[in-house]
Design an enzyme around this catalytic site. Structure first.
Site, PDB file in Angstrom:
ATOM      1  N   LYS A  22       0.841  -1.207   0.000  1.00  0.00           N
ATOM      2  CA  LYS A  22       0.000   0.000   0.000  1.00  0.00           C
ATOM      3  C   LYS A  22       0.871   1.250   0.000  1.00  0.00           C
ATOM      4  CE  LYS A  22      -2.585   2.528   3.587  1.00  0.00           C
ATOM      5  NZ  LYS A  22      -1.458   3.208   4.246  1.00  0.00           N
ATOM      6  N   ASN A  23       1.854   1.295   0.883  1.00  0.00           N
ATOM      7  CA  ASN A  23       2.637   2.518   1.035  1.00  0.00           C
ATOM      8  C   ASN A  23       3.645   2.739  -0.085  1.00  0.00           C
ATOM      9  OD1 ASN A  23       1.175   2.996   3.284  1.00  0.00           O
ATOM     10  ND2 ASN A  23       2.847   2.689   4.755  1.00  0.00           N
ATOM     11  N   ARG A  92      -5.000  10.426   3.536  1.00  0.00           N
ATOM     12  CA  ARG A  92      -3.910  11.347   3.805  1.00  0.00           C
ATOM     13  C   ARG A  92      -2.939  11.413   2.622  1.00  0.00           C
ATOM     14  NH1 ARG A  92      -1.027  14.312   7.523  1.00  0.00           N
ATOM     15  NH2 ARG A  92       1.200  14.121   7.173  1.00  0.00           N
ATOM     16  N   CYS A 116      -6.202   8.309   8.780  1.00  0.00           N
ATOM     17  CA  CYS A 116      -6.478   7.707  10.089  1.00  0.00           C
ATOM     18  C   CYS A 116      -6.312   8.726  11.199  1.00  0.00           C
ATOM     19  CB  CYS A 116      -5.495   6.573  10.342  1.00  0.00           C
ATOM     20  SG  CYS A 116      -6.067   4.985   9.782  1.00  0.00           S
ATOM     21  N   ARG A 121      -0.813  14.824  12.779  1.00  0.00           N
ATOM     22  CA  ARG A 121      -0.411  14.663  11.382  1.00  0.00           C
ATOM     23  C   ARG A 121      -0.368  15.985  10.608  1.00  0.00           C
ATOM     24  NH1 ARG A 121      -2.118   8.848   9.171  1.00  0.00           N
ATOM     25  NH2 ARG A 121      -0.060   9.060   8.282  1.00  0.00           N
ATOM     26  N   PRO A 122       0.490  16.899  11.051  1.00  0.00           N
ATOM     27  CA  PRO A 122       0.630  18.153  10.306  1.00  0.00           C
ATOM     28  C   PRO A 122       1.315  17.915   8.957  1.00  0.00           C
ATOM     29  CG  PRO A 122       2.261  18.049  12.071  1.00  0.00           C
ATOM     30  CD  PRO A 122       1.401  16.815  12.193  1.00  0.00           C
ATOM     31  N   ILE A 123       1.307  18.921   8.087  1.00  0.00           N
ATOM     32  CA  ILE A 123       1.973  18.777   6.784  1.00  0.00           C
ATOM     33  C   ILE A 123       3.038  19.855   6.603  1.00  0.00           C
ATOM     34  CG2 ILE A 123       0.109  17.553   5.579  1.00  0.00           C
ATOM     35  CD1 ILE A 123      -0.728  20.281   4.388  1.00  0.00           C
ATOM     36  N   ASP A 124       3.508  20.410   7.732  1.00  0.00           N
ATOM     37  CA  ASP A 124       4.481  21.504   7.654  1.00  0.00           C
ATOM     38  C   ASP A 124       5.752  21.106   6.896  1.00  0.00           C
ATOM     39  OD1 ASP A 124       4.711  19.785   9.926  1.00  0.00           O
ATOM     40  OD2 ASP A 124       6.258  21.104  10.742  1.00  0.00           O
ATOM     41  N   LEU A 125       6.188  19.848   7.045  1.00  0.00           N
ATOM     42  CA  LEU A 125       7.439  19.434   6.388  1.00  0.00           C
ATOM     43  C   LEU A 125       7.242  19.339   4.871  1.00  0.00           C
ATOM     44  CD1 LEU A 125       8.580  16.774   9.003  1.00  0.00           C
ATOM     45  CD2 LEU A 125       9.563  19.043   8.645  1.00  0.00           C
ATOM     46  N   ASP A 305       3.563   1.114  11.967  1.00  0.00           N
ATOM     47  CA  ASP A 305       2.408   0.434  11.371  1.00  0.00           C
ATOM     48  C   ASP A 305       2.264  -1.016  11.836  1.00  0.00           C
ATOM     49  OD1 ASP A 305       1.765   2.723  10.053  1.00  0.00           O
ATOM     50  OD2 ASP A 305       2.367   2.053   8.061  1.00  0.00           O
ATOM     51  N   ARG A 397      -9.092  -0.219   4.118  1.00  0.00           N
ATOM     52  CA  ARG A 397      -8.204   0.822   3.581  1.00  0.00           C
ATOM     53  C   ARG A 397      -6.847   0.240   3.192  1.00  0.00           C
ATOM     54  NH1 ARG A 397      -6.474   4.919   7.229  1.00  0.00           N
ATOM     55  NH2 ARG A 397      -5.155   5.174   5.427  1.00  0.00           N
TER      56      ARG A 397
HETATM   57  C1  UD1 Z   1       3.731   7.115   6.122  1.00  0.00           C
HETATM   58  C2  UD1 Z   1       2.904   5.870   5.902  1.00  0.00           C
HETATM   59  C3  UD1 Z   1       2.243   5.456   7.203  1.00  0.00           C
HETATM   60  C4  UD1 Z   1       3.293   5.287   8.287  1.00  0.00           C
HETATM   61  C5  UD1 Z   1       4.175   6.521   8.390  1.00  0.00           C
HETATM   62  C6  UD1 Z   1       5.349   6.346   9.344  1.00  0.00           C
HETATM   63  C7  UD1 Z   1       2.174   6.068   3.618  1.00  0.00           C
HETATM   64  C8  UD1 Z   1       1.027   6.216   2.680  1.00  0.00           C
HETATM   65  N1  UD1 Z   1       1.883   6.150   4.920  1.00  0.00           N
HETATM   66  O1  UD1 Z   1       2.840   8.143   6.548  1.00  0.00           O
HETATM   67  O2  UD1 Z   1       1.564   4.221   6.978  1.00  0.00           O
HETATM   68  O3  UD1 Z   1       2.662   5.077   9.525  1.00  0.00           O
HETATM   69  O4  UD1 Z   1       4.723   6.850   7.105  1.00  0.00           O
HETATM   70  O5  UD1 Z   1       6.140   5.274   8.964  1.00  0.00           O
HETATM   71  O6  UD1 Z   1       3.300   5.855   3.214  1.00  0.00           O
HETATM   72  N2  UD1 Z   1       5.048  14.955  10.494  1.00  0.00           N
HETATM   73  C9  UD1 Z   1       5.126  16.302  10.756  1.00  0.00           C
HETATM   74  N3  UD1 Z   1       5.028  17.177   9.719  1.00  0.00           N
HETATM   75  C10 UD1 Z   1       4.880  16.753   8.422  1.00  0.00           C
HETATM   76  C11 UD1 Z   1       4.805  15.371   8.163  1.00  0.00           C
HETATM   77  C12 UD1 Z   1       4.905  14.489   9.210  1.00  0.00           C
HETATM   78  O7  UD1 Z   1       5.260  16.708  11.912  1.00  0.00           O
HETATM   79  O8  UD1 Z   1       4.810  17.608   7.524  1.00  0.00           O
HETATM   80  C13 UD1 Z   1       5.105  13.989  11.612  1.00  0.00           C
HETATM   81  C14 UD1 Z   1       3.818  13.176  11.720  1.00  0.00           C
HETATM   82  O9  UD1 Z   1       2.826  13.860  12.437  1.00  0.00           O
HETATM   83  C15 UD1 Z   1       4.295  11.940  12.414  1.00  0.00           C
HETATM   84  C16 UD1 Z   1       5.716  11.750  11.870  1.00  0.00           C
HETATM   85  O10 UD1 Z   1       6.098  13.020  11.330  1.00  0.00           O
HETATM   86  O11 UD1 Z   1       4.346  12.159  13.802  1.00  0.00           O
HETATM   87  C17 UD1 Z   1       5.827  10.695  10.801  1.00  0.00           C
HETATM   88  O12 UD1 Z   1       5.031  11.026   9.712  1.00  0.00           O
HETATM   89  P1  UD1 Z   1       5.418  10.662   8.205  1.00  0.00           P
HETATM   90  O13 UD1 Z   1       6.719   9.952   8.171  1.00  0.00           O
HETATM   91  O14 UD1 Z   1       5.263  11.879   7.381  1.00  0.00           O
HETATM   92  O15 UD1 Z   1       4.266   9.639   7.830  1.00  0.00           O
HETATM   93  P2  UD1 Z   1       3.325   9.661   6.569  1.00  0.00           P
HETATM   94  O16 UD1 Z   1       4.103   9.941   5.344  1.00  0.00           O
HETATM   95  O17 UD1 Z   1       2.103  10.461   6.859  1.00  0.00           O
END
Ligand code: UD1
Length: 418
Positions: A22-23, A92, A116, A121-125, A305, A397
């Site tokens: 999936k990922n 997401r 989920c 789960r912010p998107i700042d990065l 996961d 999902r």
């Molecule tokens: C991906 C996986 C998800 C897995 C996760 C961690 C997919 C589709 N999903 O999710 O199944 O659980 O990796 O291995 O590949 N964060 C920030 N700012 C950001 C982005 C992330 O603070 O802009 C934080 C998140 O809140 C979280 C951590 O970074 O605490 C890890 O998130 P991230 O590695 O980005 O996971 P995803 O890509 O969302």
């Protein structure tokens, strides 16, 4: 609403061939709008997130067709840079589309993504990475207007190795002439797979799987037929099904090396695991032993996961196990339901202390997130009596027809209407 009805107590025994991850498939689907040609994804799992992503691609003007495990994306009609709000709230991973849409159309409009409910789960990065490539982003009440007319290659540093943000920048930079470097990139196997996919289309990326990724932008990418890596989380979940029922599970098309953090823990719990090429065989003893401590971390640490599934296994293991969840702040949602089934779990902040019990008993429980839902199914397999897991849609999902896979291994599980 659909759910799963499980009659526990059957040993899991048999062989399963793993499908694409999936990922890996979700970012690859997003990257399917990059080439001037069709993309065919083999071994594409029949899961809700994949179909939701295909739905978003269709709204952007692509034609997507899923048939017999193959997804074809024809992006010739791509014309829309606005992601539909209702659909992007469903998954997401819709945020992954930001990079590729910008790469192709130099503008994009998105809303904050859904997914989920396992943390903030912010998107700042993601946004920081794209801004470093010259994208101007205006946030107007949760709608992000992104202007990429002055995009350029750049140096991106992440203070946390976010999987999605790393993938987004790789895709945004793939068609930007010049060299973009990502420092402190995430190292998950799915990122190396995205690199293989883009390079297979004629891209020039190296370093995926390490902390520094270098993207040499190219003028154009071509279509491709591609088989993504197999699902290590799906694999780990099935290994846990074998472990928790004292059974035997054989997996083919596996990537044993990517599963090392999980298999090491299962060995610590007393399972015997043999691997040979792409084959994995788990044999569990009658009762699992507790593990001393499990801490989730970015790859190559223990994957978040798989944490919920290990919590279910620890619930019936002999002794006390400790789990620390470092990646997401709200990922013990299933602990309360496991407790309803007789588990002895104390959750405090990001830590769970599990005192294994001799047996769980069936109960009516509810999936609250994808992996937590899978954990409840695992607990139901081991429990005495009947368990109903509500909200199968969340499990769908990420798992294709989980009830069929587990039935083929001897479990008594069926999908029911609630
Ligand atoms: C991906 C996986 C998800 C897995 C996760 C961690 C997919 C589709 N999903 O999710 O199944 O659980 O990796 O291995 O590949 N964060 C920030 N700012 C950001 C982005 C992330 O603070 O802009 C934080 C998140 O809140 C979280 C951590 O970074 O605490 C890890 O998130 P991230 O590695 O980005 O996971 P995803 O890509 O969302």
């Amino acid at each position: 609403m659909e759910g799963f009805r499980i009659t526990g107590g059957e040993r899991i025994e048999g062989r399963v061939r793993l499908e694409g991850a999936k990922n890996a498939v979700l970012p690859i689907l997003a990257a399917s709008i990059l080439p001037q040609g069709d993309v065919v994804i083999r071994d594409c799992p029949d899961i809700r997130d994949v179909h939701a992503m295909a739905g978003i691609l269709s709204r952007l003007g692509c034609r997507c067709r899923w048939q017999a495990g193959e997804m074809t994306v024809c992006n010739q009609g791509l014309h829309n840079w606005e992601m539909p709000d209702a659909l992007s709230k469903q998954i997401r991973s819709s945020i992954f589309l930001l990079g590729p849409i910008l790469a192709r159309m130099r503008r994009a409009t998105v809303t904050y993504p859904g997914g989920c409910d396992i943390g903030l789960r912010p998107i700042d990065l993601h946004l920081k990475g794209l801004r470093a490539l010259g994208v101007v982003i205006v946030d107007d009440g949760g709608i992000l207007y992104c202007d990429g007319r002055n995009m350029h290659p750049g140096d991106v540093y992440f203070d946390y190795p976010s999987v999605g943000a790393t993938e987004n920048v790789m895709m945004a930079a793939a068609l930007l002439p010049g060299v973009t470097t990502i420092h402190n990139a995430a190292r998950e196997p799915e990122i190396a797979d995205l690199q293989r996919f883009i390079n297979g289309m004629g891209g020039c990326i190296r370093g995926a799987g390490t902390q520094v990724i270098e993207i040499q932008g190219v003028q154009r990418l071509e279509g491709i037929t591609y088989a993504p890596i197999s699902d290590r989380i799906g694999a780990g979940t099935l290994l846990c099904a074998g472990a928790i029922t004292g059974g035997t599970v054989e997996l083919t098309n596996a990537c044993p090396w990517d599963l090392l953090p999980v298999t090491e823990k299962l060995r610590e719990m007393g399972c015997t695991i043999r691997t040979e090429g792409e084959l994995m065989l788990l044999e569990a003893k009658e009762r699992l032993s507790a593990f001393s401590r499990l801490q989730t971390q970015p790859h190559p640490g223990f994957p978040t996961d798989m944490q919920a599934q290990m919590l279910a296994c620890a619930s019936v293991a002999h002794g006390t196990s400790v789990i620390v969840e470092n990646v997401f702040e709200n990922r013990f949602a299933q602990a309360a339901d496991l407790t309803r089934m007789g588990a002895n779990i104390l959750v405090s902040g990001r830590m769970a202390v599990v005192q294994g019990v001799d047996a769980l008993h069936g109960a009516r429980v509810c999936a609250r997130d994808l992996r937590g839902g899978a954990a409840l199914v695992l607990a139901g397999l081991a429990a005495q009596g009947e368990t109903v897991v509500e909200n199968a849609a969340l499990v769908d999902r990420g798992y294709a027809h989980l009830e069929d896979t587990l039935s083929s291994l001897g479990a008594k599980i069926q999908r029911i209407q609630l």
